[in-house]
Every structure is written in structure tokens, then in C-alpha cells.
Design a protein around this motif. Structure first.
Motif, PDB file in Angstrom:
ATOM      1  N   THR A  96       1.060  -1.193  -0.118  1.00 34.86           N
ATOM      2  CA  THR A  96       0.206   0.076  -0.029  1.00 34.86           C
ATOM      3  C   THR A  96       0.826   1.204  -0.054  1.00 34.86           C
ATOM      4  O   THR A  96       0.618   2.071  -0.788  1.00 34.86           O
ATOM      5  CB  THR A  96      -0.788  -0.013   1.242  1.00 34.86           C
ATOM      6  N   MET A  97       1.950   1.472   0.832  1.00 36.62           N
ATOM      7  CA  MET A  97       2.857   2.359   1.001  1.00 36.62           C
ATOM      8  C   MET A  97       3.516   2.605  -0.425  1.00 36.62           C
ATOM      9  O   MET A  97       3.718   3.767  -0.914  1.00 36.62           O
ATOM     10  CB  MET A  97       3.740   2.376   2.009  1.00 36.62           C
ATOM     11  N   SER A  98       3.974   1.568  -0.984  1.00 40.27           N
ATOM     12  CA  SER A  98       4.755   1.419  -2.235  1.00 40.27           C
ATOM     13  C   SER A  98       3.768   2.206  -3.499  1.00 40.27           C
ATOM     14  O   SER A  98       4.052   3.122  -4.183  1.00 40.27           O
ATOM     15  CB  SER A  98       5.230   0.222  -2.436  1.00 40.27           C
ATOM     16  N   VAL A  99       2.709   1.538  -3.710  1.00 42.36           N
ATOM     17  CA  VAL A  99       1.868   1.835  -4.631  1.00 42.36           C
ATOM     18  C   VAL A  99       1.163   3.406  -4.174  1.00 42.36           C
ATOM     19  O   VAL A  99       1.417   4.250  -5.243  1.00 42.36           O
ATOM     20  CB  VAL A  99       0.584   1.184  -4.673  1.00 42.36           C
ATOM     21  N   ALA A 100       1.102   3.845  -2.936  1.00 40.34           N
ATOM     22  CA  ALA A 100       0.623   5.255  -2.850  1.00 40.34           C
ATOM     23  C   ALA A 100       1.960   6.305  -2.982  1.00 40.34           C
ATOM     24  O   ALA A 100       1.588   7.372  -3.813  1.00 40.34           O
ATOM     25  CB  ALA A 100       0.543   5.427  -1.292  1.00 40.34           C
ATOM     26  N   HIS A 101       3.058   5.949  -2.975  1.00 41.37           N
ATOM     27  CA  HIS A 101       3.956   6.677  -3.134  1.00 41.37           C
ATOM     28  C   HIS A 101       4.315   6.769  -4.795  1.00 41.37           C
ATOM     29  O   HIS A 101       4.517   7.921  -5.359  1.00 41.37           O
ATOM     30  CB  HIS A 101       5.613   6.042  -2.631  1.00 41.37           C
ATOM     31  N   GLU A 102       4.186   5.628  -5.422  1.00 44.29           N
ATOM     32  CA  GLU A 102       4.431   5.710  -6.818  1.00 44.29           C
ATOM     33  C   GLU A 102       3.133   6.445  -7.694  1.00 44.29           C
ATOM     34  O   GLU A 102       3.664   7.162  -8.691  1.00 44.29           O
ATOM     35  CB  GLU A 102       4.306   4.047  -7.643  1.00 44.29           C
ATOM     36  N   HIS A 107      -7.948   1.005  -6.781  1.00 42.38           N
ATOM     37  CA  HIS A 107      -6.646   0.183  -7.079  1.00 42.38           C
ATOM     38  C   HIS A 107      -6.727  -1.223  -6.171  1.00 42.38           C
ATOM     39  O   HIS A 107      -6.469  -2.202  -7.111  1.00 42.38           O
ATOM     40  CB  HIS A 107      -5.199   1.155  -6.902  1.00 42.38           C
ATOM     41  N   PHE A 108      -6.751  -1.009  -5.106  1.00 42.43           N
ATOM     42  CA  PHE A 108      -6.672  -2.360  -4.142  1.00 42.43           C
ATOM     43  C   PHE A 108      -7.950  -2.957  -4.131  1.00 42.43           C
ATOM     44  O   PHE A 108      -8.015  -4.242  -3.688  1.00 42.43           O
ATOM     45  CB  PHE A 108      -6.193  -1.904  -2.862  1.00 42.43           C
TER      46      PHE A 108
END
Length: 215
Positions: free
Chosen positions: A161-167, A185-186
Motif C-alpha cells: 500500500t505504501m509503495s503504490v501510494a508513493h508511486e 486500485h486495491f
């Protein structure tokens, strides 16, 4: 084998504690590799305080022999200090057991330190020395020999979640992605995504990562 430990201790248990006790908004950041004892000169940054106030506090500290303001960047002031030879408490406990302060900061009336010792026996001796001296601390983590990464601290869902939010730009200003878009997305609710992010941030911030200073 080398061992690394993260500690939290009251502001007054470490030199420069008066800065934290007298000014709750003060933020003291030690340089990434800080020698201890009176033989070497450690460096530290102080934020959110006037030079006059900071230096009046330093002058009142019995542990401080000499100090010098090296530079100022905005509201951050870099000082160099020489400790008095009669320094006691946690610092000689570190030095006498061949420890090193890898990094540390003081904020909101407490200190967070990352220490390195040659082995478990030295760490145990350090703890006993602190107990005998009345120095109390909380152990946040013990690593042998490597400090876990941010990814290791989070659950797989939190990391994803953190990685996708950052990207997708959720953390940018202004944001390029909304909470609703992350939820789509999720395939979960906005509340679920929000909880994952909050819990991940809480985990990362509750055990200070001591990342290199980027000043």
C-alpha cells in the motif's frame, strides 16, 4: 559479534538534556557518527530555538566545557562541543564498554539513540552500568548485526500500500492520487486503505529509523 541497539531515554539522562527540558519545541539532532567522551568533539544540530536561548542553556550545563556555533541554516544551528572530564551517566557507560553512538536525536523531552557495541557482553555491561548509575531507558530494538529495513518492519499489505501510494503520488504536494483512487486500485474501502497507511506510518515513526541527515 557486533550488536546494535535502539534506546529511548528521558531528556535529562543524556547531555544537552536541559535544552529539551526548558524548551519543549527544541529538536536536537546528533551527527550520524558521534564520538563520545572528552577526547573528541561531537557535533549536533539544534532546531526551533534562538541562538541566545540555546547558548544560555549550554552555558548552564555542567557537562559542557566549551562550545562553538559553527553554522546556521534557517532555524537550524550546528554546534561543536567539548565535554568536561567529569562527565558521568550514560556517556561513560557507552565509552567504557567500547560503544559508539551511531545516531540520535532529542525531541519532546526525550532522546532516541542508536548505539553499537562489540558484542552482547559489552551491551550487558553497559546496561548494568546504567542501572547502577540510575539511568533508565527503553529498548526499542536489538539488531545483530544489521538494522532491519523499512520493508522488514511492515506487513506485506502495508508495504504494498505504501509503495503504490508513493508511486501514484499520494504523498506529493499537491497530491496526484486520492484515497478513493488507492481504494479502487486495491479493491477495498477508503477506510481500509487509510488504516493501512496510518498503521504503516505509526510503525515506521514509533521506532526511529535514523536515516542519514540530508542537510
Amino acid at each position: 559479534m557486533t550488536i546494535v541497539v535502539d534506546l529511548t531515554l528521558p531528556g535529562g539522562a543524556f547531555p544537552l538534556g536541559t535544552l529539551l527540558d526548558d524548551d519543549p519545541d527544541a529538536h536536537v539532532e546528533l551527527e550520524r557518527v558521534v564520538p563520545v567522551g572528552d577526547r573528541l568533539l561531537p557535533f549536533f544540530w539544534v532546531s526551533d530555538g534562538s541562538v541566545e536561548h540555546i547558548e544560555s542553556m549550554l552555558a548552564e550545563q555542567a557537562e559542557v566545557g566549551e562550545y562553538e556555533l559553527l553554522t546556521t541554516a534557517g532555524d537550524q544551528h550546528l554546534y561543536e562541543v567539548r565535554w568536561n572530564s567529569d562527565l558521568d551517566g550514560i556517556v561513560p557507560a557507552i565509552e567504557d564498554n567500547e560503544g559508539a553512538i551511531l545516531n540520535g536525536r532529542g525531541v519532546r523531552g526525550r532522546w532516541e539513540l542508536r548505539l553499537r557495541f562489540p558484542d552482547h557482553d559489552r551491551l550487558k555491561a553497559f546496561s548494568e552500568r546504567c542501572r547502577e548509575s540510575g539511568v533508565r531507558f527503553e529498548v526499542n530494538g536489538v539488531y545483530n548485526p544489521h538494522v532491519p529495513s523499512a520493508k522488514d518492519r511492515l506487513t506485506p499489505k502495508q508495504w504494498e500500500t505504501m509503495s503504490v501510494a508513493h508511486e501514484l503520488g499520494y504523498f506529493e504536494v499537491p497530491r496526484r492520487a486520492t484515497l478513493a483512487e488507492l481504494a479502487d486500485h486495491f479493491g477495498v474501502s477508503e477506510q481500509a486503505v487509510s488504516q493501512r497507511i496510518r498503521r504503516a506510518l505509526n510503525t515506521l515513526l514509533s521506532v526511529h529509523q535514523f536515516e542519514p541527515d540530508t542537510r
